[in-house]
Design a protein around this motif. Sequence first.
Motif, PDB file in Angstrom:
ATOM      1  N   ASP A  28       0.828  -1.204   0.000  1.00 23.71           N
ATOM      2  CA  ASP A  28       0.000   0.000   0.000  1.00 23.71           C
ATOM      3  C   ASP A  28       0.865   1.259   0.000  1.00 23.71           C
ATOM      4  N   ARG A  30       3.122   4.013  -2.878  1.00 18.26           N
ATOM      5  CA  ARG A  30       3.507   4.351  -4.240  1.00 18.26           C
ATOM      6  C   ARG A  30       5.031   4.335  -4.393  1.00 18.26           C
ATOM      7  N   ASP A  32       6.708   6.631  -6.209  1.00 19.57           N
ATOM      8  CA  ASP A  32       7.062   8.029  -6.012  1.00 19.57           C
ATOM      9  C   ASP A  32       5.815   8.877  -6.205  1.00 19.57           C
ATOM     10  N   SER A  33       5.885  10.111  -5.787  1.00 21.51           N
ATOM     11  CA  SER A  33       4.756  11.017  -5.977  1.00 21.51           C
ATOM     12  C   SER A  33       5.231  12.450  -5.784  1.00 21.51           C
ATOM     13  N   GLU A  38       1.144  13.000  -0.345  1.00 23.45           N
ATOM     14  CA  GLU A  38       1.742  11.661  -0.320  1.00 23.45           C
ATOM     15  C   GLU A  38       2.934  11.683   0.631  1.00 23.45           C
ATOM     16  N   THR A  41       6.260   7.114   0.376  1.00 23.63           N
ATOM     17  CA  THR A  41       6.559   6.555  -0.945  1.00 23.63           C
ATOM     18  C   THR A  41       7.854   5.769  -0.840  1.00 23.63           C
ATOM     19  N   ASP A 101      -7.566  -4.123  -7.816  1.00 26.32           N
ATOM     20  CA  ASP A 101      -6.996  -2.962  -8.509  1.00 26.32           C
ATOM     21  C   ASP A 101      -8.090  -1.906  -8.665  1.00 26.32           C
ATOM     22  N   THR A 103      -7.964   1.276  -9.174  1.00 28.61           N
ATOM     23  CA  THR A 103      -7.768   2.254 -10.250  1.00 28.61           C
ATOM     24  C   THR A 103      -8.198   1.706 -11.594  1.00 28.61           C
TER      25      THR A 103
END
Length: 213
Positions: A28, A30, A32-33, A38, A41, A101, A103
């Motif tokens: 859970d 990312r 990068d962001s 955020e 990451t 998923d 998204t």
Amino acid sequence: MSSDPASIESLHVLYQSDDYIIVDKHWDIRIDSKMWYEKQTVQMQLQHHFPLLADPSTYYGFRSYRCKAASSLFDTTFVYSGRTHQLRVHCSAIGHPIVGDFTYSLGADDSPYRMMLHAYFLHIPLEPQHLLVTAGDPFVPAVDPKWVSQRLLRTLNATIESILEQRKTKEKEREVAKREEERKKKSKQPRVEEQSEEQRRACQEWLSEWAGD
């Protein structure tokens, strides 16, 4: 990996050398962001764990890198809440987004606590020795009781052994083809004796013409 939330510390380093760092990231989080909200990451985790490698002048906060060609293999052996476990962008493109998923399912798949995507095995064909790394299997009833085996085609270890054996066979075939190509090239080139004889004839003809002049 459990359903515990990610933290700056939850970065599992599987392999580290002067050239590579391979990590098993939290499910859970990312990569990068650039979004201010955020806070967690992989980029931030790496900066925290390896501050000497951080370079704010680069886009990702680390020094430049080179990407290699890659291929993926996935095996459908389990179901989760009645749905088949599969792989991401390519699966979405053919109308089969990965379980969980959110998204790529346009927000429809929100039942599982995570997206069911995990890289179990990584093979980098380095020379002189290939780099092989495994990250363990998080999709087991001990982590999530909803995981139920429906039919086991073959174990993960058997799958990996099969992949490596196939690649060894292909490498041997490429090596044989390379040697055969080199042999053909050499066979087309005149031998040293033939070259010497041809040179002697040319030299004799030149001397004869010169003597006649």
